[in-house]
Write an enzyme that holds these catalytic residues in place. Structure first.
Site, mmCIF file in Angstrom:
data_model
loop_
_atom_site.group_PDB
_atom_site.id
_atom_site.type_symbol
_atom_site.label_atom_id
_atom_site.label_comp_id
_atom_site.label_asym_id
_atom_site.label_seq_id
_atom_site.Cartn_x
_atom_site.Cartn_y
_atom_site.Cartn_z
ATOM 1 C CD GLN A 1 -1.776 1.050 6.316
ATOM 2 O OE1 GLN A 1 -1.135 1.511 5.437
ATOM 3 N NE2 GLN A 1 -1.404 1.899 7.169
ATOM 4 C CG HIS B 1 -0.082 -1.126 0.796
ATOM 5 N ND1 HIS B 1 -1.601 -0.839 1.267
ATOM 6 C CD2 HIS B 1 0.596 -1.441 2.198
ATOM 7 C CE1 HIS B 1 -0.683 -0.079 2.588
ATOM 8 N NE2 HIS B 1 0.368 -0.294 2.898
ATOM 9 C CD GLU C 1 3.825 1.866 2.391
ATOM 10 O OE1 GLU C 1 2.705 2.535 2.012
ATOM 11 O OE2 GLU C 1 3.273 2.116 3.755
ATOM 12 C CG HIS D 1 3.263 -1.567 6.602
ATOM 13 N ND1 HIS D 1 3.066 -2.469 5.825
ATOM 14 C CD2 HIS D 1 2.953 -0.560 6.290
ATOM 15 C CE1 HIS D 1 2.077 -1.441 4.743
ATOM 16 N NE2 HIS D 1 2.879 -0.322 5.706
ATOM 17 N NE ARG E 1 -7.048 2.117 7.478
ATOM 18 C CZ ARG E 1 -7.775 2.035 6.848
ATOM 19 N NH1 ARG E 1 -8.895 2.181 5.970
ATOM 20 N NH2 ARG E 1 -7.259 3.301 5.305
#
Length: 389
Positions: free
Chosen positions: A89, A91, A126, A252, A271
């Site tokens: 995935q 972001h 993240e 990642h 994804r």
């Protein structure tokens, strides 16, 4: 104000059946336990253990004026326990999230629809720090020269030949972008199957771990193009206390192990395979950063005896790792904070004199006026707080 908070594990299929239970010192539930969320995200807000029965989102909204806390947290803190690989995935950036969210809102796509890409208008950088002795992840795209060597080791079947052809070119990012778009597109099925078959028999010395992982992924997700995308990515092995930071656009997938994860408060995920969930290849390609790089490890800096800070330079969050053995470490807060213990017994005292004792898996919320927090006992805890960027 120091107040204990708690939550129940989320039972995603990829979750470990033992890691969170072992951390908390209890018997396994028998179900997968993937994540415990400590935050106010509406998907699973933590319970505030003040006897009111309120969740943290409600508590912040109702107590913000009286206690001087924000009505929403800018971050979400989690325990993450991977017993099987998560999906590949990436972001979006803040601008991409705002545009995508507005587009889907205008189109009338329900926010809980399986095909929805943007459930909010925020980015989702993240950070994860290994709590287990070993934490495996795929993160970022490997330098192209190394990937070409790996693909060369797969032999001369039609799939590896097609993969090598897509990886040609002087512009590494363009070659990798073209390759991923092809793999996730409708015309690669036969070649993907052939590459996966070649992986099964390849035994080069240089990429033993990468190919072993690809074989295990192929067993779980037969003919999934994500297995081949994984061959393009950095395999990263973290030891206890080491960290990765994944910014916008970076591919990642966490593979195995227990970690403390901290992210911006968002649920936007694009994804790229290894999942039965919705894959929007076009939207993933729109946010993808295809530049090859070294694994995105994030070193910490010392902020005093027993205190290490993981600061990725984003305004949403920073993470402190506090180790208590001798002495009483102190931590200056940059705003409202959440703390979770991962080892031993950690006693946290705020500037007001309020005190909360945490055992592994237990957490608290602390208002900024409790700064500095003082730690005693013998153990280890992580503290999430806003970033200073």
């Amino acid at each position: 104000m120091l107040t204990r908070i708690s939550n129940s594990p989320r039972d995603y299929a990829w979750g470990s059946r033992t890691l969170i239970a072992e951390l908390e010192g209890r018997a396994p539930s028998g179900a997968p336990e993937a994540e415990v969320w400590f935050g106010d995200h509406p998907g699973s807000p933590a319970l505030v253990e003040d006897g009111s029965g309120r969740t943290l989102d409600t508590w912040l909204a109702e107590e913000s004026a009286a206690l001087g806390v924000p009505t929403r947290l800018p971050y979400l803190l989690k325990l993450l326990a991977a017993g099987a690989p998560l999906s590949i995935q990436a972001h979006p950036s803040k601008a991409q999230a705002e545009a995508g969210f507005a587009r889907e809102e205008a189109a009338g796509v329900p926010r809980d629809a399986a095909e929805r890409n943007y459930r909010d208008d925020n980015h989702k950088p993240e950070l994860i720090v290994a709590v287990s002795d070993r934490f495996e992840a795929l993160a970022g795209l490997r330098e192209l020269s190394a990937t070409r060597r790996l693909v060369q080791a797969l032999g001369d079947g039609p799939g590896p030949r097609a993969l090598r052809a897509h990886l040609e070119g002087a512009d590494a990012a363009a070659a990798l972008r073209d390759t991923i778009a092809w793999l996730l597109g409708p015309d690669s099925d036969g070649d993907v199957a052939d590459v996966i078959s070649a992986v099964g028999g390849a035994r080069p010395a240089e990429f033993t771990a990468e190919l072993a992982l690809a074989r295990s992924l192929a067993e779980a997700y037969p003919r999934d193009p994500g297995v081949v995308v994984a061959l393009l990515m950095n395999l990263v092995i973290l030891t206890r206390g080491e960290a990765l930071f994944v910014p916008a656009g970076v591919l990642h997938a966490y593979v195995s192990g227990l970690g403390v994860e901290l992210m911006a408060a968002s649920d936007n995920v694009l994804r790229g395979g290894l999942t039965p969930k919705h894959v929007d290849a076009g939207e993933l390609m729109a946010v993808l950063d295809a530049a090859p790089s070294d694994p995105p490890r994030l070193p910490s800096r010392e902020a005093g005896p027993g205190v290490q800070i993981f600061d990725p330079g984003v305004p949403d969050f920073a993470l402190a790792a506090v180790t208590v053995d001798t002495g009483t470490p102190e931590l200056e807060l940059s705003g409202i904070a959440l703390a979770v213990a991962v080892a031993g017994i950690v006693e946290v005292t705020g500037a007001s004199g309020e005190r909360v004792t945490l055992q592994p898996g237990q957490a608290l919320v602390a208002s900024a006026v409790e700064s500095p927090l003082r730690f005693a006992g013998a153990g280890r805890a992580f503290v999430a707080m806003p970033g200073r960027a």
